[in-house]
Design an enzyme around this catalytic site. Structure first.
Site, mmCIF file in Angstrom:
data_model
loop_
_atom_site.group_PDB
_atom_site.id
_atom_site.type_symbol
_atom_site.label_atom_id
_atom_site.label_comp_id
_atom_site.label_asym_id
_atom_site.label_seq_id
_atom_site.Cartn_x
_atom_site.Cartn_y
_atom_site.Cartn_z
ATOM 1 N N ASP A 131 31.916 21.463 52.190
ATOM 2 C CA ASP A 131 33.171 21.928 51.604
ATOM 3 C C ASP A 131 32.889 22.368 50.159
ATOM 4 O O ASP A 131 32.010 23.191 49.936
ATOM 5 C CB ASP A 131 34.233 20.822 51.689
ATOM 6 C CG ASP A 131 35.625 21.322 51.347
ATOM 7 O OD1 ASP A 131 36.282 21.904 52.222
ATOM 8 O OD2 ASP A 131 36.049 21.132 50.191
ATOM 9 N N TYR A 167 42.192 27.253 41.097
ATOM 10 C CA TYR A 167 42.874 27.997 40.030
ATOM 11 C C TYR A 167 41.922 28.597 39.012
ATOM 12 O O TYR A 167 42.314 29.469 38.229
ATOM 13 C CB TYR A 167 43.978 27.168 39.366
ATOM 14 C CG TYR A 167 43.590 25.914 38.601
ATOM 15 C CD1 TYR A 167 43.944 24.654 39.096
ATOM 16 C CD2 TYR A 167 42.940 25.966 37.376
ATOM 17 C CE1 TYR A 167 43.646 23.498 38.395
ATOM 18 C CE2 TYR A 167 42.647 24.820 36.661
ATOM 19 C CZ TYR A 167 43.000 23.583 37.181
ATOM 20 O OH TYR A 167 42.707 22.442 36.469
ATOM 21 N N HIS A 226 35.965 18.418 59.875
ATOM 22 C CA HIS A 226 35.321 19.111 58.755
ATOM 23 C C HIS A 226 34.543 18.136 57.876
ATOM 24 O O HIS A 226 33.454 18.464 57.399
ATOM 25 C CB HIS A 226 36.422 19.815 57.962
ATOM 26 C CG HIS A 226 35.973 20.576 56.769
ATOM 27 N ND1 HIS A 226 35.131 21.665 56.832
ATOM 28 C CD2 HIS A 226 36.271 20.413 55.453
ATOM 29 C CE1 HIS A 226 34.931 22.144 55.630
ATOM 30 N NE2 HIS A 226 35.607 21.407 54.759
#
Length: 377
Positions: free
Chosen positions: A179, A308, A355
């Protein structure tokens, strides 16, 4: 700047535990919207049951004591306070290994994996394949300080990791990630190519994009179409959402534990590869421990910086400075991954259902990591 390693123990004040339970008890529940199953998000009945267990059945103190069995430290690097676990193997010739967790996860991701790596003798493994395990918390996650300014990227985190391993006295080591960690781990090799022996990625390399479709064969194109239909590619677009307005959503996550729990369960469900609930693949207490850690450390907002501080989404590419091993190839395609990586390990029969494989398949993942690092160490 101090090179000091400060011992650390988790000790959440009882007042924070009481506040969490009180907030859960005062939840203002919405109506269930029309639609079957999870088509509108986390079903009301499912979340109520989980929240009730979080309030009355889940034992944070038990989980806190379990996490405190891992030696933990804080250190300052480039003005950034970093929390990390440092579990030395009883085997003197163990290979140092730094693990990087994903999002929305934490060092809790590796709670079931660490012992299997550091002490394989106690888990039926070969003691010559042991690791000294280092698990830092990414800045803004858990007990690591949040970034104080914008402009952070995975390369900056990787440079911190290389400095940390040097501070611990490790000259040769491996690096692992899945990830978010799949972006960080290759950057560690780029930052310290003379010290990293290999990069191990859980999954994510060689993922085909629309640009690759013309060169895919029939089997690969079918896999690509299946990828396009998967929950984790069609669920809540957290990259776009958190790139646009993380502060807005942080108010709910920081004020309402049920809002925080719903968000976490939504993502863990979308990250479930099999058609199952996340609690059917990962221990419910482990999921709640990760969620509770986010709640107590106020990091639902600060952990969103990888989104972000980005301009868009792109799959991890990897690196060619050192050899790479991959636990789970599909939906990645090896020949595509080899454009940017020197692949030394790409099994096609490893088990998996979630995952976050370290939480779902710790035995298989530990065995596969040992197999890869035996080749490159």
């Amino acid at each position: 700047m101090s090179d000091e390693l400060r011992p650390f123990r988790i000790d959440i004040p009882q007042s924070d535990l009481d506040d969490l339970r009180e907030r859960l008890a005062r939840t203002r529940w919405p109506r269930q919207l029309p639609g079957e199953g999870w088509s509108r998000g986390v079903p009301l009945a499912h979340l109520k049951e989980l929240a009730d267990y979080w309030r009355d059945g889940y034992d944070w103190r038990r989980q806190e004591a379990r996490l405190n069995e891992f030696p933990q430290f804080m250190t300052e690097i480039d003005g950034q306070d970093i929390h990390f676990l440092h579990v030395r193997s009883p085997e003197p010739d163990a290979l140092p290994l730094i693990l990087t967790h994903g999002w929305p996860n934490s060092f809790v991701e590796f709670a079931e994996l660490i012992g299997r790596l550091s002490d394989p003798r106690s888990h039926g493994g070969d003691p010559s394949q042991a690791f000294h395990v280092v698990v830092p918390s990414v800045p803004g996650f858990g007990f690591s300080a949040p970034p104080r300014e914008t402009g952070w990227n995975v390369a900056r985190v990787a440079r911190l990791w290389a400095r940390l391993m040097d501070r611990l006295g490790y000259d040769r080591y491996g690096t692992q990630g899945g990830d978010l960690g799949a972006y960080v781990a290759p950057e560690v090799a780029k930052a310290a190519p003379d010290h990293v022996v290999g990069v191990y990625i859980t999954a994510g390399l060689g993922i085909p994009t629309e640009a690759d479709v013309p060169e895919l064969n029939e089997e690969e194109r079918a896999a690509f179409e299946q990828l396009q239909q998967a929950d984790w590619t069609n669920g809540v677009p957290h990259h776009a959402l958190l790139r646009a307005a993380p502060q807005t959503f942080a108010y709910g996550w920081h004020d309402s534990p049920v809002a925080a729990l719903a968000w976490m369960i939504q993502k863990f469900k979308e990250f479930t590869v099999a058609d199952k609930l996340p609690e059917e693949l990962i221990d419910r207490d482990l999921i709640l421990t990760n969620t509770t850690l986010y709640w107590f450390t106020d990091t639902f907002g600060s952990s969103s910086w990888p989104m972000y501080d980005s301009t868009g989404f792109g799959w991890p590419e990897g690196q060619k400075a050192v050899p790479t091993g991959v636990y789970s190839g599909a939906p990645g395609i090896r020949r595509l991954a080899e454009r940017h990586n020197t692949i030394a390990h790409w099994p096609t029969d490893n088990p998996g259902g979630h995952h976050f494989l370290a939480m779902d398949q710790p035995d298989a993942m530990a065995a596969d990591m040992r197999a890869f690092f035996t080749k490159v160490r």
